[in-house]
Motif scaffolding. Structure first.
Motif, PDB file in Angstrom:
ATOM      1  N   ALA A   6      -2.961  -3.183  10.873  1.00 26.63           N
ATOM      2  CA  ALA A   6      -3.209  -2.605   9.554  1.00 26.63           C
ATOM      3  C   ALA A   6      -3.277  -3.694   8.484  1.00 26.63           C
ATOM      4  O   ALA A   6      -4.116  -3.631   7.574  1.00 26.63           O
ATOM      5  CB  ALA A   6      -2.116  -1.593   9.203  1.00 26.63           C
ATOM      6  N   PHE A   7      -2.420  -4.721   8.603  1.00 32.48           N
ATOM      7  CA  PHE A   7      -2.448  -5.802   7.617  1.00 32.48           C
ATOM      8  C   PHE A   7      -3.788  -6.532   7.634  1.00 32.48           C
ATOM      9  O   PHE A   7      -4.405  -6.749   6.586  1.00 32.48           O
ATOM     10  CB  PHE A   7      -1.307  -6.788   7.889  1.00 32.48           C
ATOM     11  CG  PHE A   7      -1.414  -8.054   7.081  1.00 32.48           C
ATOM     12  CD1 PHE A   7      -1.056  -8.066   5.750  1.00 32.48           C
ATOM     13  CD2 PHE A   7      -1.884  -9.227   7.669  1.00 32.48           C
ATOM     14  CE1 PHE A   7      -1.165  -9.225   4.994  1.00 32.48           C
ATOM     15  CE2 PHE A   7      -1.992 -10.386   6.924  1.00 32.48           C
ATOM     16  CZ  PHE A   7      -1.631 -10.383   5.595  1.00 32.48           C
ATOM     17  N   TYR A   8      -4.242  -6.923   8.832  1.00 33.95           N
ATOM     18  CA  TYR A   8      -5.511  -7.650   8.911  1.00 33.95           C
ATOM     19  C   TYR A   8      -6.682  -6.768   8.495  1.00 33.95           C
ATOM     20  O   TYR A   8      -7.642  -7.244   7.871  1.00 33.95           O
ATOM     21  CB  TYR A   8      -5.720  -8.183  10.328  1.00 33.95           C
ATOM     22  CG  TYR A   8      -4.910  -9.421  10.626  1.00 33.95           C
ATOM     23  CD1 TYR A   8      -5.201 -10.636  10.003  1.00 33.95           C
ATOM     24  CD2 TYR A   8      -3.825  -9.386  11.505  1.00 33.95           C
ATOM     25  CE1 TYR A   8      -4.457 -11.771  10.263  1.00 33.95           C
ATOM     26  CE2 TYR A   8      -3.067 -10.515  11.756  1.00 33.95           C
ATOM     27  CZ  TYR A   8      -3.389 -11.706  11.143  1.00 33.95           C
ATOM     28  OH  TYR A   8      -2.647 -12.824  11.377  1.00 33.95           O
ATOM     29  N   LEU A   9      -6.612  -5.473   8.793  1.00 34.11           N
ATOM     30  CA  LEU A   9      -7.683  -4.562   8.385  1.00 34.11           C
ATOM     31  C   LEU A   9      -7.767  -4.464   6.864  1.00 34.11           C
ATOM     32  O   LEU A   9      -8.844  -4.636   6.274  1.00 34.11           O
ATOM     33  CB  LEU A   9      -7.443  -3.188   8.992  1.00 34.11           C
ATOM     34  CG  LEU A   9      -8.442  -2.088   8.595  1.00 34.11           C
ATOM     35  CD1 LEU A   9      -9.839  -2.436   9.073  1.00 34.11           C
ATOM     36  CD2 LEU A   9      -7.999  -0.744   9.145  1.00 34.11           C
ATOM     37  N   PHE A  10      -6.624  -4.230   6.236  1.00 37.46           N
ATOM     38  CA  PHE A  10      -6.613  -4.118   4.776  1.00 37.46           C
ATOM     39  C   PHE A  10      -6.984  -5.441   4.112  1.00 37.46           C
ATOM     40  O   PHE A  10      -7.721  -5.469   3.113  1.00 37.46           O
ATOM     41  CB  PHE A  10      -5.242  -3.657   4.282  1.00 37.46           C
ATOM     42  CG  PHE A  10      -4.934  -2.229   4.597  1.00 37.46           C
ATOM     43  CD1 PHE A  10      -5.923  -1.259   4.530  1.00 37.46           C
ATOM     44  CD2 PHE A  10      -3.654  -1.843   4.963  1.00 37.46           C
ATOM     45  CE1 PHE A  10      -5.644   0.065   4.811  1.00 37.46           C
ATOM     46  CE2 PHE A  10      -3.365  -0.511   5.240  1.00 37.46           C
ATOM     47  CZ  PHE A  10      -4.366   0.444   5.172  1.00 37.46           C
ATOM     48  N   ALA A  11      -6.480  -6.559   4.664  1.00 35.18           N
ATOM     49  CA  ALA A  11      -6.756  -7.868   4.065  1.00 35.18           C
ATOM     50  C   ALA A  11      -8.242  -8.202   4.143  1.00 35.18           C
ATOM     51  O   ALA A  11      -8.845  -8.674   3.161  1.00 35.18           O
ATOM     52  CB  ALA A  11      -5.923  -8.939   4.758  1.00 35.18           C
ATOM     53  N   LEU A  36     -12.957   0.258  -3.890  1.00 31.11           N
ATOM     54  CA  LEU A  36     -12.554   0.062  -2.489  1.00 31.11           C
ATOM     55  C   LEU A  36     -11.529  -1.055  -2.362  1.00 31.11           C
ATOM     56  O   LEU A  36     -10.561  -0.949  -1.588  1.00 31.11           O
ATOM     57  CB  LEU A  36     -13.792  -0.235  -1.642  1.00 31.11           C
ATOM     58  CG  LEU A  36     -13.547  -0.468  -0.153  1.00 31.11           C
ATOM     59  CD1 LEU A  36     -12.947   0.769   0.495  1.00 31.11           C
ATOM     60  CD2 LEU A  36     -14.843  -0.882   0.549  1.00 31.11           C
ATOM     61  N   ALA A  37     -11.702  -2.126  -3.146  1.00 31.44           N
ATOM     62  CA  ALA A  37     -10.727  -3.229  -3.125  1.00 31.44           C
ATOM     63  C   ALA A  37      -9.358  -2.763  -3.611  1.00 31.44           C
ATOM     64  O   ALA A  37      -8.321  -3.134  -3.048  1.00 31.44           O
ATOM     65  CB  ALA A  37     -11.236  -4.388  -3.986  1.00 31.44           C
ATOM     66  N   PHE A  38      -9.328  -1.921  -4.637  1.00 33.08           N
ATOM     67  CA  PHE A  38      -8.055  -1.391  -5.140  1.00 33.08           C
ATOM     68  C   PHE A  38      -7.352  -0.538  -4.089  1.00 33.08           C
ATOM     69  O   PHE A  38      -6.133  -0.632  -3.911  1.00 33.08           O
ATOM     70  CB  PHE A  38      -8.293  -0.574  -6.409  1.00 33.08           C
ATOM     71  CG  PHE A  38      -8.581  -1.401  -7.628  1.00 33.08           C
ATOM     72  CD1 PHE A  38      -8.049  -2.675  -7.762  1.00 33.08           C
ATOM     73  CD2 PHE A  38      -9.380  -0.908  -8.651  1.00 33.08           C
ATOM     74  CE1 PHE A  38      -8.311  -3.453  -8.877  1.00 33.08           C
ATOM     75  CE2 PHE A  38      -9.636  -1.668  -9.773  1.00 33.08           C
ATOM     76  CZ  PHE A  38      -9.107  -2.943  -9.887  1.00 33.08           C
ATOM     77  N   PHE A  39      -8.102   0.296  -3.392  1.00 33.75           N
ATOM     78  CA  PHE A  39      -7.501   1.143  -2.368  1.00 33.75           C
ATOM     79  C   PHE A  39      -6.893   0.305  -1.248  1.00 33.75           C
ATOM     80  O   PHE A  39      -5.777   0.587  -0.771  1.00 33.75           O
ATOM     81  CB  PHE A  39      -8.538   2.103  -1.795  1.00 33.75           C
ATOM     82  CG  PHE A  39      -8.635   3.403  -2.547  1.00 33.75           C
ATOM     83  CD1 PHE A  39      -7.589   4.307  -2.520  1.00 33.75           C
ATOM     84  CD2 PHE A  39      -9.764   3.718  -3.271  1.00 33.75           C
ATOM     85  CE1 PHE A  39      -7.671   5.505  -3.217  1.00 33.75           C
ATOM     86  CE2 PHE A  39      -9.857   4.916  -3.971  1.00 33.75           C
ATOM     87  CZ  PHE A  39      -8.812   5.809  -3.941  1.00 33.75           C
ATOM     88  N   ASN A  40      -7.595  -0.716  -0.805  1.00 32.64           N
ATOM     89  CA  ASN A  40      -7.070  -1.552   0.275  1.00 32.64           C
ATOM     90  C   ASN A  40      -5.893  -2.403  -0.194  1.00 32.64           C
ATOM     91  O   ASN A  40      -4.962  -2.652   0.582  1.00 32.64           O
ATOM     92  CB  ASN A  40      -8.186  -2.442   0.822  1.00 32.64           C
ATOM     93  CG  ASN A  40      -9.193  -1.664   1.634  1.00 32.64           C
ATOM     94  OD1 ASN A  40      -8.972  -1.354   2.800  1.00 32.64           O
ATOM     95  ND2 ASN A  40     -10.316  -1.314   1.025  1.00 32.64           N
ATOM     96  N   ALA A  41      -5.920  -2.833  -1.454  1.00 33.92           N
ATOM     97  CA  ALA A  41      -4.757  -3.547  -1.993  1.00 33.92           C
ATOM     98  C   ALA A  41      -3.539  -2.628  -2.048  1.00 33.92           C
ATOM     99  O   ALA A  41      -2.412  -3.053  -1.788  1.00 33.92           O
ATOM    100  CB  ALA A  41      -5.087  -4.091  -3.382  1.00 33.92           C
ATOM    101  N   ALA A  42      -3.774  -1.352  -2.367  1.00 31.34           N
ATOM    102  CA  ALA A  42      -2.671  -0.393  -2.340  1.00 31.34           C
ATOM    103  C   ALA A  42      -2.125  -0.237  -0.922  1.00 31.34           C
ATOM    104  O   ALA A  42      -0.913  -0.096  -0.723  1.00 31.34           O
ATOM    105  CB  ALA A  42      -3.150   0.958  -2.882  1.00 31.34           C
ATOM    106  N   GLY A  43      -3.001  -0.268   0.078  1.00 32.20           N
ATOM    107  CA  GLY A  43      -2.550  -0.218   1.458  1.00 32.20           C
ATOM    108  C   GLY A  43      -1.671  -1.396   1.820  1.00 32.20           C
ATOM    109  O   GLY A  43      -0.658  -1.244   2.528  1.00 32.20           O
ATOM    110  N   LEU A  44      -2.013  -2.581   1.328  1.00 35.50           N
ATOM    111  CA  LEU A  44      -1.175  -3.758   1.572  1.00 35.50           C
ATOM    112  C   LEU A  44       0.201  -3.607   0.916  1.00 35.50           C
ATOM    113  O   LEU A  44       1.217  -4.015   1.486  1.00 35.50           O
ATOM    114  CB  LEU A  44      -1.881  -5.008   1.042  1.00 35.50           C
ATOM    115  CG  LEU A  44      -3.107  -5.484   1.821  1.00 35.50           C
ATOM    116  CD1 LEU A  44      -3.770  -6.651   1.103  1.00 35.50           C
ATOM    117  CD2 LEU A  44      -2.721  -5.881   3.237  1.00 35.50           C
TER     118      LEU A  44
END
Length: 206
Positions: A6-11, A36-44
């Motif tokens: 999940a970390f590598y996917l979001f990063a 989309l960048a904000f959503f993935n940063a929230a995932g991190l």
């Protein structure tokens, strides 16, 4: 294993969407990639246990700032030819700013490796509540120890909002067809009706 994946996917998605935000030719597409960048940063942030920061990213940045950018870009009539001409014209300035930012990043990394800055010794009176989440601990601090400062910040924001409304308010100009309700209610029947005796073939006077 799932956390690493999940970390590598979001990063990777954050880096890719950030690059596409800059490289996209259409400003609307740039804003969508930014969301989309904000959503993935929230995932991190969720992965590292900072769910409050993740919630702020989604609610504040995606729900307010990015959507505002999207509406503004869609409502503006953008001349892409003029936009590209301005990009070429300001390219040297952009390169200079990029070099300055890169130098600041290198300086920051060097200062971090040299040693952490001593900010003081914790007092210990704001110890986290054992067994509770980050959001509950932050709420306990905001509505407990820092209640006065939190309400003061809310009052300042309210005054700023009222001030912006007062500065941008304009009196409504009288336009054709605008109704004056008070004048209509106070009008007497003898003022509204005029009796005339038109001659034959003369029609009605308006």
């Amino acid at each position: 294993m799932i956390h690493t994946f999940a970390f590598y996917l979001f990063a990777v998605l954050v880096i890719a969407s950030g690059a596409l935000t800059i490289m996209a030719r259409n400003p609307v597409h740039s804003v969508l990639w930014l969301i989309l960048a904000f959503f993935n940063a929230a995932g991190l942030m969720v992965l590292v246990g900072a769910e409050f920061i993740a919630m702020l990213l989604v609610i504040v940045y995606v729900g307010a700032v990015a959507v505002l950018f999207l509406f503004v870009v869609m409502m503006l009539d953008i001349d892409f030819a003029e936009l590209r001409a301005g990009f070429v014209k300001n390219f040297p300035l952009g390169i200079a700013i990029a070099i300055i930012l890169l130098a600041e990043l290198v300086l920051g990394v060097g200062a971090y490796r040299a040693g952490a800055m001593e900010l003081g010794t914790p007092m210990g009176d704001a110890a986290p509540i054992i067994g509770e989440s980050n959001i509950e601990n932050i709420g306990a601090l905001l509505y407990g120890k820092y209640l006065f400062l939190f309400e003061s910040a809310g009052i300042i924001l309210l005054v700023a909002m009222v001030g912006a409304i007062v500065l941008t308010h304009r009196e409504a100009r009288a336009v054709r067809g605008h109704q004056n309700i008070a004048k209509q209610v106070s009008r007497r029947p003898e003022d509204a009706i005029v009796k005339t005796r038109p001659e034959i073939g003369k029609g009605v006077e308006l």
